[in-house]
Write an enzyme that holds these catalytic residues in place. Structure first.
Site, PDB file in Angstrom:
ATOM      1  N   HIS A  79       0.666  -1.219   0.059  1.00 49.69           N
ATOM      2  CA  HIS A  79      -0.197   0.279  -0.308  1.00 49.69           C
ATOM      3  C   HIS A  79       0.921   1.479  -0.002  1.00 49.69           C
ATOM      4  O   HIS A  79       0.587   2.322   0.488  1.00 49.69           O
ATOM      5  CB  HIS A  79      -1.047  -0.262   1.020  1.00 49.69           C
ATOM      6  CG  HIS A  79      -2.508   0.408   1.074  1.00 49.69           C
ATOM      7  ND1 HIS A  79      -3.316   1.367   1.842  1.00 49.69           N
ATOM      8  CD2 HIS A  79      -3.495  -0.141  -0.265  1.00 49.69           C
ATOM      9  CE1 HIS A  79      -4.400   1.514   0.980  1.00 49.69           C
ATOM     10  NE2 HIS A  79      -4.389   0.909   0.069  1.00 49.69           N
ATOM     11  N   HIS A 125      -6.139  -3.599 -11.019  1.00 46.17           N
ATOM     12  CA  HIS A 125      -6.568  -3.048  -9.760  1.00 46.17           C
ATOM     13  C   HIS A 125      -7.536  -2.872  -9.682  1.00 46.17           C
ATOM     14  O   HIS A 125      -8.531  -2.541 -10.704  1.00 46.17           O
ATOM     15  CB  HIS A 125      -5.959  -2.543  -9.929  1.00 46.17           C
ATOM     16  CG  HIS A 125      -6.083  -0.995  -8.099  1.00 46.17           C
ATOM     17  ND1 HIS A 125      -6.960  -0.254  -7.883  1.00 46.17           N
ATOM     18  CD2 HIS A 125      -6.194  -1.303  -7.072  1.00 46.17           C
ATOM     19  CE1 HIS A 125      -7.856  -0.019  -6.703  1.00 46.17           C
ATOM     20  NE2 HIS A 125      -6.268  -0.953  -6.287  1.00 46.17           N
TER      21      HIS A 125
END
Length: 389
Positions: A198, A298
């Protein structure tokens, strides 16, 4: 045939707001849907879509590449993620229209199927943000992972990388390695585990963390450093043995170019709701194929985005695996009617024309816009300095 209107429909799905775009035409009953959902920027994306109305209204919706070029190049200012999310939503809707006109699914317009099913993975905890991003203890980590696997998935993504300063002590590294060791022991070697960093770490700590879990064979480590420094990403890639993935925060093929030229990762992850839409994602994937990189898009977003991702995956040769967030809200497939079929961790092809979805605009009104919880505001170092979420 002409575009007559751009309309947005916003649906609050608790963790995020879905931003749907409806492109209407002068042909009765002919319209298309796209999605440009962008966390914490809902109002901005809606405004950007409205700003594009004078650019596309009156144009032929079948001229998809022409309209993309018009929106992108005639904006003059090069567009960031907000503008590109708006373009993505409009562009997807144009493909939906074209597929309906020709009575074929969109993947047939993108070169046809190259596979018979699409492998999926998902996150822990469905739509519970803390479960997705903060499962830092062994017992809940294993419990949530086994729940995902029991629904048929053969791969799972975890986000248990510590919130980190540029350098951290051995304690965080050992705890991170312990979580991965226990998870691997619980799920066995038949399940692929992706670790999403992340963008929480700088190169020194990313390398330390990855070395600490290499023996447990992550499928890939995602976004080990913030996205703005390709050289830092390449440093990590060169010093670890685990495959590296990145790209969810990049938009347009131009931002991906340095990643390819420096061979800074093994897997790219464009988001079809942000990168410029379906055709731009196909161009990015073709560039990746030239550099012998895989593509794992994603997509933790809404059901229109799922339908778009399926069309991309079915028609892209270097596709690997598709992220989804199908368990975020129980009414997901009430707001968007879909022909999407899942089976044992895979999506199956649909033969419905266009994207094969229909937004129930009346049902959508039951979930109007709400300000999302800005969970990232609470992420601090012990001295209260801001850290990456």
């Amino acid at each position: 045939m002409k575009i007559t209107r751009l309309k947005t429909v916003v649906v609050n799905a608790e963790m995020r707001n879905w931003v749907f775009c409806k492109v209407e035409t002068d042909q009765p009953g002919l319209y298309g849907w796209g999605e440009g959902s962008l966390e914490w920027k809902t109002r901005s994306v809606v405004g950007a879509i409205e700003d594009f109305a004078p650019v596309v209204v009156g144009e032929d919706p079948r001229r998809i590449e022409h309209l993309y070029q018009k929106m992108y190049r005639q904006s003059f200012w090069r567009l960031g993620v907000i503008g590109m999310s708006a373009i993505s939503a409009i562009e997807q809707a144009l493909w939906d229209i074209k597929g309906k006109i020709l009575s074929v699914p969109v993947y047939e317009l993108l070169g046809g199927r190259v596979r018979d099913r699409v492998r999926m993975y998902t996150h822990l905890g469905g739509g519970i943000m803390k479960s997705v991003y903060e499962t830092f203890e062994v017992e809940p980590l294993i419990e949530l992972a086994l729940k995902v696997i029991n629904t048929g998935y053969t791969a799972v993504k975890v986000v248990f990388v510590p919130y980190s300063e540029p350098l951290e002590g051995i304690g965080k590294v050992k705890q991170f390695a312990r979580l991965m060791e226990k998870l691997r022991g619980a799920v066995g070697d038949g399940i692929d585990i992706m670790i999403d960093f992340h963008g929480r770490t700088y190169p020194a700590m990313a390398i330390e963390y990855i070395h600490a879990v290499s023996e447990f064979r992550p499928y890939f480590c995602e976004e080990p450093v913030p996205p703005e420094n390709t050289e830092a990403l390449r440093e990590v890639r060169e010093k670890v043995t685990v495959p590296i993935a990145t790209g969810e925060r990049l938009v347009g093929r131009h931002q991906f170019r340095p990643i390819f030229e420096q061979r800074a990762c093994h897997v790219i992850q464009p988001d079809l709701c942000h990168c410029g839409g379906l055709f731009e994602a196909k161009k990015i994937a073709a560039m990746a194929e030239t550099y012998q990189m895989g593509v794992a898009p994603h997509n933790p977003l809404g059901p229109v985005a799922n339908a778009v991702a399926l069309q991309f995956a079915l028609s892209t040769p270097n596709f690997l695996i598709q992220e989804d967030m199908l368990a975020d809200v129980p009414w997901r497939w009430e707001v968007v009617k879909s022909s999407l079929v899942t089976e044992k961790g895979y999506w199956l092809p649909s033969n419905e024309p266009g994207l094969g979805i229909e937004v129930d605009e009346e049902r959508a009104k039951d979930h109007p816009f709400q300000q999302e919880v800005m969970h990232s505001l609470s992420i601090r170092a012990p001295d209260n300095a801001i850290l990456d979420w």
